[in-house]
Design an enzyme around this catalytic site. Structure first.
Site, PDB file in Angstrom:
ATOM      1  N   HIS A  68       0.847  -1.205   0.000  1.00  0.00           N
ATOM      2  CA  HIS A  68       0.000   0.000   0.000  1.00  0.00           C
ATOM      3  C   HIS A  68       0.880   1.251   0.000  1.00  0.00           C
ATOM      4  O   HIS A  68       0.601   2.224  -0.692  1.00  0.00           O
ATOM      5  CB  HIS A  68      -0.899   0.057   1.245  1.00  0.00           C
ATOM      6  CG  HIS A  68      -1.725  -1.162   1.456  1.00  0.00           C
ATOM      7  ND1 HIS A  68      -1.770  -1.808   2.654  1.00  0.00           N
ATOM      8  CD2 HIS A  68      -2.530  -1.856   0.622  1.00  0.00           C
ATOM      9  CE1 HIS A  68      -2.581  -2.854   2.549  1.00  0.00           C
ATOM     10  NE2 HIS A  68      -3.050  -2.903   1.321  1.00  0.00           N
ATOM     11  N   CYS A  81     -11.827 -11.150  -3.408  1.00  0.00           N
ATOM     12  CA  CYS A  81     -11.900 -10.188  -4.518  1.00  0.00           C
ATOM     13  C   CYS A  81     -13.134  -9.299  -4.390  1.00  0.00           C
ATOM     14  O   CYS A  81     -13.248  -8.303  -5.074  1.00  0.00           O
ATOM     15  CB  CYS A  81     -12.003 -10.885  -5.864  1.00  0.00           C
ATOM     16  SG  CYS A  81     -10.581 -11.857  -6.335  1.00  0.00           S
ATOM     17  N   LYS A 101      -1.144 -12.186   5.879  1.00  0.00           N
ATOM     18  CA  LYS A 101      -1.222 -12.281   7.337  1.00  0.00           C
ATOM     19  C   LYS A 101      -0.887 -13.691   7.793  1.00  0.00           C
ATOM     20  O   LYS A 101      -0.168 -13.894   8.756  1.00  0.00           O
ATOM     21  CB  LYS A 101      -2.644 -11.962   7.787  1.00  0.00           C
ATOM     22  CG  LYS A 101      -2.853 -10.520   8.159  1.00  0.00           C
ATOM     23  CD  LYS A 101      -4.134 -10.400   8.958  1.00  0.00           C
ATOM     24  CE  LYS A 101      -4.908  -9.193   8.475  1.00  0.00           C
ATOM     25  NZ  LYS A 101      -6.310  -9.208   8.829  1.00  0.00           N
TER      26      LYS A 101
HETATM   27  N1  MSP Z   1     -10.253  -1.495  -2.150  1.00  0.00           N
HETATM   28  C1  MSP Z   1      -9.684  -2.043  -3.326  1.00  0.00           C
HETATM   29  C2  MSP Z   1      -9.353  -0.938  -4.306  1.00  0.00           C
HETATM   30  C3  MSP Z   1     -10.502  -0.085  -4.706  1.00  0.00           C
HETATM   31  S1  MSP Z   1      -9.995   1.190  -5.755  1.00  0.00           S
HETATM   32  C4  MSP Z   1     -11.397   1.849  -6.339  1.00  0.00           C
HETATM   33  C5  MSP Z   1      -8.389  -2.794  -2.979  1.00  0.00           C
HETATM   34  N2  MSP Z   1      -7.816  -2.482  -1.832  1.00  0.00           N
HETATM   35  S2  MSP Z   1      -6.486  -3.184  -1.237  1.00  0.00           S
HETATM   36  O1  MSP Z   1      -6.246  -2.522   0.003  1.00  0.00           O
HETATM   37  O2  MSP Z   1      -6.640  -4.596  -1.192  1.00  0.00           O
HETATM   38  O3  MSP Z   1      -5.352  -2.961  -2.240  1.00  0.00           O
HETATM   39  C6  MSP Z   1      -5.000  -1.687  -2.639  1.00  0.00           C
HETATM   40  C7  MSP Z   1      -3.773  -1.682  -3.495  1.00  0.00           C
HETATM   41  O4  MSP Z   1      -2.643  -2.185  -2.801  1.00  0.00           O
HETATM   42  C8  MSP Z   1      -3.912  -2.500  -4.758  1.00  0.00           C
HETATM   43  O5  MSP Z   1      -3.497  -1.693  -5.827  1.00  0.00           O
HETATM   44  C9  MSP Z   1      -2.957  -3.620  -4.574  1.00  0.00           C
HETATM   45  O6  MSP Z   1      -2.387  -4.028  -5.770  1.00  0.00           O
HETATM   46  C10 MSP Z   1      -1.913  -2.969  -3.695  1.00  0.00           C
HETATM   47  N3  MSP Z   1      -1.136  -3.969  -3.016  1.00  0.00           N
HETATM   48  C11 MSP Z   1      -1.545  -4.813  -2.031  1.00  0.00           C
HETATM   49  N4  MSP Z   1      -0.501  -5.637  -1.746  1.00  0.00           N
HETATM   50  C12 MSP Z   1       0.563  -5.356  -2.528  1.00  0.00           C
HETATM   51  C13 MSP Z   1       1.902  -5.759  -2.590  1.00  0.00           C
HETATM   52  N5  MSP Z   1       2.387  -6.731  -1.840  1.00  0.00           N
HETATM   53  N6  MSP Z   1       2.730  -5.091  -3.449  1.00  0.00           N
HETATM   54  C14 MSP Z   1       2.310  -4.019  -4.180  1.00  0.00           C
HETATM   55  N7  MSP Z   1       1.050  -3.601  -4.112  1.00  0.00           N
HETATM   56  C15 MSP Z   1       0.113  -4.388  -3.492  1.00  0.00           C
HETATM   57  O7  MSP Z   1      -7.969  -3.603  -3.782  1.00  0.00           O
END
Ligand code: MSP
Length: 633
Positions: free
Chosen positions: A23, A131, A303
């Site tokens: 994030h 998802c 986690k």
């Molecule tokens: N809530 C949705 C997004 C809605 S946008 C209209 C979501 N949230 S999330 O918290 O799961 O993920 C947000 C972002 O963090 C995504 O772009 C996801 O690819 C990114 N990442 C989560 N884990 C990641 C890594 N380990 N590495 C890089 N980015 C990753 O999806």
């Protein structure tokens, strides 16, 4: 790209998690782009926020025994604090529970319903809670029917729902993507989307019956339903800049120049979102850019694997700038990257401490030693002119990479230049030259300091903390273009600053890590048993069918398992290591002949086996498919 304004977004993060390095990466990337555009003089808007509705939030709130809103209000703080500490300079933080957002989502739904873009139907499909969407048959893994992202078999759900007529936009979308090569980047993601669009596009289920999910925005035309999280979440990109609230603001910022996303949310952003916008008669965003994933030892951070890297822990050790620098420096555009603290330190010591930090200390120390202030440059020697020429070319090169979001290359170019300034110092040897020619030495030190200033200006969006300290100590002339040669004010004094990036002692860190990873001495006295004792224990394979929290006990879950003979109830202390939906369907090993006991007032007929090491806990599961009730010996 529009020079006058720049609008960039991050995905809005599920409020349930604490921010991790993935994030942080997207958010830092967006922050760097926004800072870069602000520094270039564009009017810039940077939107980030949290995605707060949906099943996961509802379940977590239930587990904690509080309302979903209270749960969100508490969780959102983790993100806001993390972004403050990481020096994320966003213009707006949107929460999907904000009233203005909810109101506009309802308005959009009503308008699309009135335009006949939304209809009700009975539908059966595979719903993946991870998802938060129905997956098509093609999206499921062949053979086992699992969701490839979450390694779990989605639940089959059949019910009445509302659908958005997404399928009718399929041909239009294919044509749009083909005609706008910058729309989806990098190129291989675009091809992935075009590949996905080769199969028939379904209409999009955009509702959930309240009896299954109450935590969402109510459909304005049917109060028994809430809207689907993605329909709600994607609209943040327009509600956050005034859509249907303040037309001037919306007109000013839309279309977005960049929607930055991770590779796992390409379909929702590159298929659902454009078709929604098309139906709403809103122009398309310029570019949807999907970056790769940060992995830990080549596997996904999760986690249950207990391998999540916290950006804040890293920052506490090494400071905010090195964390930001490492993340953009080490992820190659669009590809996955493996996080390693060892590489982090190597990169830091080589590039920030050695190349950049030393150069800054060296130049400023020499200026302070030989002159009262920044020396006046005289006639340029061939090497001085060469340095000046390269420094003049550098900003355009670096900017062109930044504009393409290639921050890895952009930093590489600055660092290459920094190393060339170090070489220049070795060649021009001002510490020797001073004995022969004070004027020429002044020119060398002016040129070196000016090269340092230009490099620092280029690195500033990436490392806004330490680089700012350096920039503030370098006196400048009033100049239009901050990157132009000659900005350094001769005759003015240098300010003081401490060592910018002191070397990290790798041995110390290794020792610290060794200590951390050494399992606590577990030399408790173990009583020996003979085989007869062991054979008294009846171990069996069982499968988890249901799981729910035990009221008043944060760590416990009540499980219904199938042990081959029927259902039995177990209470297990695994709530802090597994999400409920992760457990359903898992095969485990249980002690089947343990006398029933009451735990927190709940009956437990046996126990499950799990391995634990410090904070990590993992369930013991058979490595291959085997029948429920199979003996374990
Ligand atoms: N809530 C949705 C997004 C809605 S946008 C209209 C979501 N949230 S999330 O918290 O799961 O993920 C947000 C972002 O963090 C995504 O772009 C996801 O690819 C990114 N990442 C989560 N884990 C990641 C890594 N380990 N590495 C890089 N980015 C990753 O999806």
């Amino acid at each position: 790209m529009d020079q006058e304004k720049f609008y960039i977004t991050t995905p809005i993060y599920y409020v349930n998690d604490k921010p991790h390095i993935g994030h942080a990466y997207t958010t830092i990337l967006a922050d760097i782009m926004a800072r870069f555009h602000r520094e270039k003089g564009s009017e810039t808007f940077f939107l980030t926020g949290t995605d707060e509705h949906g099943q996961k939030v509802q379940t977590s709130a239930q587990e904690r025994g509080i309302s979903p809103q209270k749960h969100c209000d508490e969780m959102v703080v983790h993100f806001q604090e993390a972004w403050d500490r990481l020096k994320i300079n966003y213009d707006k933080f949107i929460r999907t529970t904000d009233d203005y957002h909810k109101k506009v989502v309802q308005q959009v739904l009503q308008e699309l319903y009135d335009k006949d873009e939304i209809y009700a139907d009975e539908y059966g499909g595979h719903y993946c809670v991870g998802c938060e969407r129905f997956l098509t048959d093609k999206e499921l893994e062949e053979g086992n029917g699992k969701c490839p992202q979450h390694d779990k078999k989605p639940e089959f759900i059949q019910e009445k729902n509302y659908f958005f007529k997404m399928s009718k936009y399929q041909d239009w979308l294919i044509e749009y993507i083909n005609e706008h090569p910058d729309f989806i980047q990098p190129e291989h993601r675009k091809n992935e989307v075009l590949g996905f669009l080769k199969q028939d596009l379904n209409d999009l289920c955009i509702s959930r019956p309240k009896e299954r999910l109450a935590w969402g925005i109510e459909l304005p035309f049917d109060s028994d339903y809430v809207t689907y999280v993605w329909f709600d979440a994607l609209l943040n990109y327009v509600t956050g800049i005034g859509y249907k609230q303040d037309n001037d603001e919306f007109e000013k910022w839309w279309p977005a120049d960049f929607h930055l996303i991770g590779k796992d949310i390409v379909t929702t952003h590159c298929v659902y979102w454009p078709t929604m916008l098309k139906a709403m008669d809103v122009p398309m965003p310029e570019t949807i850019f999907a970056h790769g994933w940060w992995l830990m030892n080549e596997s996904k951070m999760s986690k249950s694997l207990n391998n999540i890297v916290s950006p804040l822990d890293l920052m506490d050790h090494y400071g905010v700038d090195p964390v930001r620098y490492y993340l953009v420096r080490d992820m190659v555009l669009g590809q996955d990257a493996n996080f390693s603290e060892k590489l982090f330190i190597e990169r830091y010591n080589a590039e920030l401490a050695n190349d950049f930090g030393n150069l800054a200390n060296r130049i400023t120390a020499l200026i302070n030693k030989y002159y009262d202030a920044i020396p006046e440059p005289g006639e340029l020697h061939e090497k001085d002119a060469e340095l000046k020429e390269n420094a003049e070319k550098l900003p355009a090169i670096v900017h062109s990479y930044i504009e393409k979001m290639d921050l890895n290359k952009a930093t590489d170019k600055v660092m290459e230049f920094v190393r060339s300034v170090n070489k220049y110092m070795e060649v021009r040897e001002p510490w020797k030259l001073i004995k022969k020619d004070k004027k020429a030495t002044g020119t060398v030190l002016y040129c070196a300091a000016e090269a340092l200033r230009i490099s620092a200006r280029l690195l500033h969006p990436i490392m806004p903390d330490k680089i700012n300290i350096l920039l503030e100590s370098l006196p400048v002339n009033q100049q239009q273009d901050k990157f132009a040669w000659g900005g350094l004010a001769a005759g003015k004094k240098l300010g003081d600053f401490d060592a910018l990036f002191p070397r990290i002692d790798t041995q110390k860190v290794e020792k610290k890590n060794e200590k951390k990873s050494k399992p606590k001495s577990k030399k408790k006295k173990v009583d020996m048993i003979d085989i007869d004792d062991f054979s008294k224990v009846n171990l069996k394979v069982a499968q988890i069918k249901e799981a729910e929290p035990v009221e008043g006990a944060d760590k416990l879950l009540k499980l219904q398992v199938d042990d081959g003979e029927g259902s039995r109830q177990l209470v297990a202390g695994i709530a802090q290591h597994y999400e409920i939906d992760e457990l359903i369907g898992q095969k485990i090993v249980i002690v089947a002949n343990l006398k029933p006991a009451k735990i927190f007032g709940v009956k437990s007929e046996g126990m499950l086996l799990a391995a634990s090491d410090n904070d990590k806990l993992t369930l013991l599961t058979p490595s291959e498919e085997i029948a429920n009730g199979a003996d374990v010996s």
